[in-house]
Design a protein around this motif. Structure first.
Motif, PDB file in Angstrom:
ATOM      1  N   VAL A   1       0.850  -1.189   0.000  1.00  0.00           N
ATOM      2  CA  VAL A   1       0.000   0.000   0.000  1.00  0.00           C
ATOM      3  C   VAL A   1       0.883   1.236   0.000  1.00  0.00           C
ATOM      4  CG1 VAL A   1      -1.830   1.260   1.195  1.00  0.00           C
ATOM      5  CG2 VAL A   1      -1.786  -1.242   1.283  1.00  0.00           C
ATOM      6  N   GLY A   2       0.743   2.070  -1.019  1.00  0.00           N
ATOM      7  CA  GLY A   2       1.457   3.332  -1.075  1.00  0.00           C
ATOM      8  C   GLY A   2       0.494   4.487  -0.846  1.00  0.00           C
ATOM      9  N   ILE A   3       0.834   5.372   0.060  1.00  0.00           N
ATOM     10  CA  ILE A   3      -0.028   6.522   0.368  1.00  0.00           C
ATOM     11  C   ILE A   3       0.820   7.789   0.310  1.00  0.00           C
ATOM     12  CG2 ILE A   3      -1.433   7.655   2.136  1.00  0.00           C
ATOM     13  CD1 ILE A   3      -2.268   4.905   3.113  1.00  0.00           C
ATOM     14  N   ASN A   4       0.348   8.782  -0.410  1.00  0.00           N
ATOM     15  CA  ASN A   4       1.051  10.050  -0.545  1.00  0.00           C
ATOM     16  C   ASN A   4       0.126  11.196  -0.144  1.00  0.00           C
ATOM     17  OD1 ASN A   4       3.195  11.908  -1.570  1.00  0.00           O
ATOM     18  ND2 ASN A   4       1.555  12.483  -2.991  1.00  0.00           N
ATOM     19  N   TYR A   5       0.709  12.186   0.526  1.00  0.00           N
ATOM     20  CA  TYR A   5      -0.032  13.396   0.862  1.00  0.00           C
ATOM     21  C   TYR A   5       0.437  14.526  -0.043  1.00  0.00           C
ATOM     22  CZ  TYR A   5      -1.807  17.427   3.426  1.00  0.00           C
ATOM     23  OH  TYR A   5      -2.446  18.591   3.776  1.00  0.00           O
ATOM     24  N   ASP A   6      -0.499  15.080  -0.780  1.00  0.00           N
ATOM     25  CA  ASP A   6      -0.213  16.206  -1.677  1.00  0.00           C
ATOM     26  C   ASP A   6      -0.415  17.496  -0.893  1.00  0.00           C
ATOM     27  OD1 ASP A   6      -0.561  18.358  -3.595  1.00  0.00           O
ATOM     28  OD2 ASP A   6      -0.683  16.797  -5.137  1.00  0.00           O
ATOM     29  N   LYS A   7       0.674  18.163  -0.611  1.00  0.00           N
ATOM     30  CA  LYS A   7       0.612  19.360   0.224  1.00  0.00           C
ATOM     31  C   LYS A   7      -0.196  20.466  -0.429  1.00  0.00           C
ATOM     32  CE  LYS A   7       3.663  22.720   2.495  1.00  0.00           C
ATOM     33  NZ  LYS A   7       5.086  23.138   2.704  1.00  0.00           N
ATOM     34  N   GLY A   8      -0.090  20.592  -1.759  1.00  0.00           N
ATOM     35  CA  GLY A   8      -0.820  21.652  -2.455  1.00  0.00           C
ATOM     36  C   GLY A   8      -2.316  21.410  -2.448  1.00  0.00           C
ATOM     37  N   LYS A   9      -2.713  20.197  -2.794  1.00  0.00           N
ATOM     38  CA  LYS A   9      -4.141  19.867  -2.843  1.00  0.00           C
ATOM     39  C   LYS A   9      -4.706  19.537  -1.460  1.00  0.00           C
ATOM     40  CE  LYS A   9      -3.773  17.870  -7.493  1.00  0.00           C
ATOM     41  NZ  LYS A   9      -3.920  16.620  -8.287  1.00  0.00           N
ATOM     42  N   LYS A  10      -3.808  19.264  -0.501  1.00  0.00           N
ATOM     43  CA  LYS A  10      -4.207  18.863   0.862  1.00  0.00           C
ATOM     44  C   LYS A  10      -5.092  17.622   0.831  1.00  0.00           C
ATOM     45  CE  LYS A  10      -3.654  23.415   2.925  1.00  0.00           C
ATOM     46  NZ  LYS A  10      -4.238  24.494   3.751  1.00  0.00           N
ATOM     47  N   THR A  11      -4.700  16.690  -0.014  1.00  0.00           N
ATOM     48  CA  THR A  11      -5.418  15.418  -0.117  1.00  0.00           C
ATOM     49  C   THR A  11      -4.413  14.280  -0.178  1.00  0.00           C
ATOM     50  OG1 THR A  11      -5.467  15.555  -2.533  1.00  0.00           O
ATOM     51  CG2 THR A  11      -7.383  16.423  -1.332  1.00  0.00           C
ATOM     52  N   HIS A  12      -4.908  13.067   0.066  1.00  0.00           N
ATOM     53  CA  HIS A  12      -4.089  11.864  -0.016  1.00  0.00           C
ATOM     54  C   HIS A  12      -4.460  11.079  -1.266  1.00  0.00           C
ATOM     55  CE1 HIS A  12      -4.183  12.969   4.257  1.00  0.00           C
ATOM     56  NE2 HIS A  12      -3.004  12.369   4.369  1.00  0.00           N
ATOM     57  N   GLU A  13      -3.495  10.364  -1.775  1.00  0.00           N
ATOM     58  CA  GLU A  13      -3.792   9.405  -2.834  1.00  0.00           C
ATOM     59  C   GLU A  13      -3.259   8.050  -2.398  1.00  0.00           C
ATOM     60  OE1 GLU A  13      -1.667   9.723  -6.489  1.00  0.00           O
ATOM     61  OE2 GLU A  13       0.029  10.769  -5.566  1.00  0.00           O
ATOM     62  N   CYS A  14      -3.824   6.997  -2.960  1.00  0.00           N
ATOM     63  CA  CYS A  14      -3.483   5.649  -2.512  1.00  0.00           C
ATOM     64  C   CYS A  14      -3.353   4.711  -3.711  1.00  0.00           C
ATOM     65  CB  CYS A  14      -4.559   5.147  -1.542  1.00  0.00           C
ATOM     66  SG  CYS A  14      -4.378   3.407  -1.063  1.00  0.00           S
ATOM     67  N   GLN A  15      -2.385   3.835  -3.643  1.00  0.00           N
ATOM     68  CA  GLN A  15      -2.255   2.728  -4.575  1.00  0.00           C
ATOM     69  C   GLN A  15      -2.112   1.449  -3.767  1.00  0.00           C
ATOM     70  OE1 GLN A  15      -2.514   2.544  -7.872  1.00  0.00           O
ATOM     71  NE2 GLN A  15      -2.913   4.746  -8.043  1.00  0.00           N
ATOM     72  N   ILE A  16      -2.831   0.416  -4.183  1.00  0.00           N
ATOM     73  CA  ILE A  16      -2.769  -0.879  -3.497  1.00  0.00           C
ATOM     74  C   ILE A  16      -2.445  -1.947  -4.533  1.00  0.00           C
ATOM     75  CG2 ILE A  16      -4.027  -2.585  -2.111  1.00  0.00           C
ATOM     76  CD1 ILE A  16      -5.794  -0.312  -1.098  1.00  0.00           C
ATOM     77  N   GLU A  17      -1.479  -2.761  -4.212  1.00  0.00           N
ATOM     78  CA  GLU A  17      -1.052  -3.794  -5.151  1.00  0.00           C
ATOM     79  C   GLU A  17      -0.852  -5.102  -4.408  1.00  0.00           C
ATOM     80  OE1 GLU A  17       2.998  -4.647  -7.650  1.00  0.00           O
ATOM     81  OE2 GLU A  17       2.080  -2.651  -7.889  1.00  0.00           O
ATOM     82  N   LYS A  18      -1.367  -6.173  -4.960  1.00  0.00           N
ATOM     83  CA  LYS A  18      -1.125  -7.487  -4.376  1.00  0.00           C
ATOM     84  C   LYS A  18       0.266  -7.936  -4.793  1.00  0.00           C
ATOM     85  CE  LYS A  18      -3.014 -12.163  -3.976  1.00  0.00           C
ATOM     86  NZ  LYS A  18      -2.824 -12.181  -2.538  1.00  0.00           N
ATOM     87  N   TRP A  19       1.065  -8.312  -3.848  1.00  0.00           N
ATOM     88  CA  TRP A  19       2.448  -8.688  -4.123  1.00  0.00           C
ATOM     89  C   TRP A  19       2.519  -9.989  -4.898  1.00  0.00           C
ATOM     90  CZ3 TRP A  19       7.274  -7.334  -4.549  1.00  0.00           C
ATOM     91  CH2 TRP A  19       8.300  -8.282  -4.433  1.00  0.00           C
ATOM     92  N   THR A  20       3.337  -9.971  -5.925  1.00  0.00           N
ATOM     93  CA  THR A  20       3.609 -11.186  -6.689  1.00  0.00           C
ATOM     94  C   THR A  20       5.083 -11.510  -6.526  1.00  0.00           C
ATOM     95  OG1 THR A  20       1.914 -10.622  -8.315  1.00  0.00           O
ATOM     96  CG2 THR A  20       3.550 -12.274  -8.952  1.00  0.00           C
ATOM     97  N   ASP A  21       5.378 -12.634  -5.945  1.00  0.00           N
ATOM     98  CA  ASP A  21       6.758 -13.021  -5.684  1.00  0.00           C
ATOM     99  C   ASP A  21       7.460 -13.290  -7.016  1.00  0.00           C
ATOM    100  OD1 ASP A  21       9.147 -14.024  -4.853  1.00  0.00           O
ATOM    101  OD2 ASP A  21       8.305 -15.408  -3.377  1.00  0.00           O
ATOM    102  N   PRO A  22       8.536 -12.516  -7.344  1.00  0.00           N
ATOM    103  CA  PRO A  22       9.231 -12.708  -8.612  1.00  0.00           C
ATOM    104  C   PRO A  22       9.799 -14.112  -8.780  1.00  0.00           C
ATOM    105  CG  PRO A  22       9.935 -10.674  -7.547  1.00  0.00           C
ATOM    106  CD  PRO A  22       9.117 -11.430  -6.552  1.00  0.00           C
ATOM    107  N   SER A  23      10.109 -14.767  -7.679  1.00  0.00           N
ATOM    108  CA  SER A  23      10.682 -16.111  -7.774  1.00  0.00           C
ATOM    109  C   SER A  23       9.631 -17.141  -8.152  1.00  0.00           C
ATOM    110  CB  SER A  23      11.343 -16.499  -6.456  1.00  0.00           C
ATOM    111  OG  SER A  23      10.408 -16.524  -5.401  1.00  0.00           O
TER     112      SER A  23
END
Length: 527
Positions: A505-527
């Motif tokens: 889960v990646g979460i970023n806070y945009d200081k200018g917009k004063k909002t958060h954005e989120c990306q969620i990814e299910k991990w896939t083991d490269p091996s």
């Protein structure tokens, strides 16, 4: 068997018939101080941490009116050289002050009642001493000790009950403190007592900057000295109990561990552990130890920074505290440090003395602290805690938009608690936002992993099928770069056991917009 003197060993015998964890090593510590300048001990700890058990154990060991050998021969104390030297060798005066504070008598009459009843009993037991009706208790004890050539052991349980329950009645308090001074700070004290052991919740009250009984060695939740291991159960002791009762140690640890007492890094709440293994269920047994509404009154006192500190601790953080100015009086609270110090003595917070930091120790106490918060007027904090279940479910469902909105709300509701200008600030808000997750997850902040630190890692508890979650937090960047950083720094290696069941889960806070954005990814083991 007397009411106050030579009460026998039945109290400890009942304890031995129950589920008992050997804390008899405490006796050797007390033995080492008898007949010395350190023979007066005040050992204070929070409710249900074994105060009365220790007092009854000491009564059984020292009391010369009974034979307690069989109660101790299989315990640790029997291995110490001091065991034989002091076993059942002394007349013991035992006072449980709650037996007086719970009577239907005026507070001002408590000390005269103690004086009268204890004096009458000791005078009946030692009739040859030439005591007089006008003698107070100490005068009688001086004559008895001299005539019979004996030294008493005195044990006072809940010594501070009057201080806690009559704190607003200054005259009653002063009378009680003067009574203790008369017993323990007079020129004849050493001729009467071989040793004194007092136990309670609060250390001895300070008058100005000095203890009212400064000849006592004090051992407390803040300064336990060499008695830390006797304040609760150690990790090894709980592992033994877990094995004996076929209980999950990890669950016991989650619920009841977390107290750092002096140099002991891992102390469990003893009453709660015994309740859990006896009932075969981990749950909060804390409610019976004290009302959380009193805690609510403390934490919402209008001291600068106090609310922020409580929220940080609910989020899993630690805060600095200065414990030295507290006057050991629950009615005299002058600062946020005093509030935090009271909560340490009450067991709602643990204290790490090297860093001078306090924190919420475990799952059980966190629940009670949450109850206390719900009893305050902190509406926004309560909303964040209540919404945290929905946020976790949205995360597990991969609903990025709902997660972003949920973090937005948590941020807006808690902007006062921090400056919110870096990833650490974001992590604090996220910890509150994901508060509900503590039910099913171990939550780690800044967990060392791979080539760096993961900001927030949620590892499922036993018997929880939900995926592990790694959250990377960014400030004024983007959520995609947070996901890439998780992969680049090999954070998934830390949760290798969940390679097939892991969310990034990646979460970023945009200081200018004063909002958060989120990306969620299910991990896939490269091996």
């Amino acid at each position: 068997m007397g009411t106050y003197i030579n009460v026998g060993n039945e109290g400890f015998r009942r304890i031995r018939r129950s589920e008992y964890v050997d804390k008899s090593g405490l006796i050797d510590v007390v033995n080492s101080k008898l007949f010395t300048e350190q023979s007066f001990s005040c050992v204070t700890r929070c409710r249900r941490f074994g105060k009365s058990m220790a007092a009854k154990m000491l009564c059984a060991y020292y009391d010369y009116s009974c034979d307690s050998r069989s109660l101790f021969t299989d315990l640790e104390i029997a291995k110490h050289p001091s065991f034989e030297e002091h076993l059942n060798k002394y007349p013991v005066i035992y006072l449980d002050i709650t037996n007086f504070t719970t009577r239907d008598i005026p507070r001002m009459d408590i000390v005269p009642t103690i004086q009268r009843e204890v004096k009458e009993e000791v005078c009946r037991l030692y009739p040859e001493a030439e005591t007089r009706p006008e003698d107070d208790l100490m005068a009688a004890l001086i004559k008895i000790a001299g005539h019979y050539d004996i030294r008493f052991i005195m044990i006072i349980d809940e010594w501070d009950a009057i201080c806690r329950e009559a704190s607003e009645e200054k005259e009653a308090m002063d009378k009680y403190v003067n009574f203790l001074r008369r017993l323990f700070k007079g020129s004849n004290t050493a001729q009467v007592f071989a040793g004194v052991y007092m136990t309670g919740i609060l250390p001895i009250k300070k008058y100005k900057t000095e203890s009212a009984l400064n000849n006592f060695m004090e051992y407390s939740m803040v300064e336990p000295g060499n008695m830390g291991q006797y304040f609760g159960f150690t990790k090894d002791e709980v592992k033994t109990l877990a094995g004996k009762h076929e209980m999950d140690f990890d669950e016991l640890e989650k619920w009841y561990d977390g107290y750092q007492i002096g140099d002991e890094p891992s102390i469990f709440n003893p009453n709660s552990v015994i309740q859990a293994v006896t009932r075969r269920r981990c749950k909060s047994y804390w409610a019976s130890t004290g009302a959380f509404d009193a805690v609510a009154n403390y934490i919402q006192m209008n001291f600068e920074g106090l609310k922020d500190d409580v929220i940080r601790m609910l989020a899993g953080g630690r805060v600095k505290v200065k414990t030295t100015k507290f006057q050991n009086d629950m009615s005299v609270i002058n600062s946020r440090d005093d509030v935090l110090t009271v909560l340490i003595h009450l067991g709602y917070l643990s204290y790490e003395w090297r860093k001078k930091e306090c924190y919420i120790p475990n799952y059980e106490v966190a629940g009670e602290m949450e109850n206390a918060v719900e009893d305050t007027n902190w509406t926004n904090v309560i909303k964040s805690l209540q919404r945290s279940e929905d946020l976790l479910q949205a995360t597990l469902a991969g609903d990025c938009e709902t997660v972003a909105r949920g973090v937005d709300a948590a941020h807006d509701e808690n902007t006062s608690i921090l400056s919110y200008n870096n990833e650490n600030s974001l992590a604090c808000v996220l910890s509150i936002a994901y508060y509900y997750a503590r039910n099913d997850y171990f939550i780690h902040r800044e967990l060392a992993s791979g080539k760096g630190f993961a900001d927030l890692v949620l590892i499922p508890r036993k018997n929880v099928s939900s995926p592990a979650i790694i959250l990377e937090l960014k400030y004024d960047k983007d959520a995609d770069s947070a996901i890439e950083q998780i992969k680049r720094k090999q954070y998934p290696s830390k949760v290798a056991g969940y390679a097939q069941n892991l969310l990034l889960v990646g979460i970023n806070y945009d200081k200018g917009k004063k909002t958060h954005e989120c990306q969620i990814e299910k991990w896939t083991d490269p091996s």
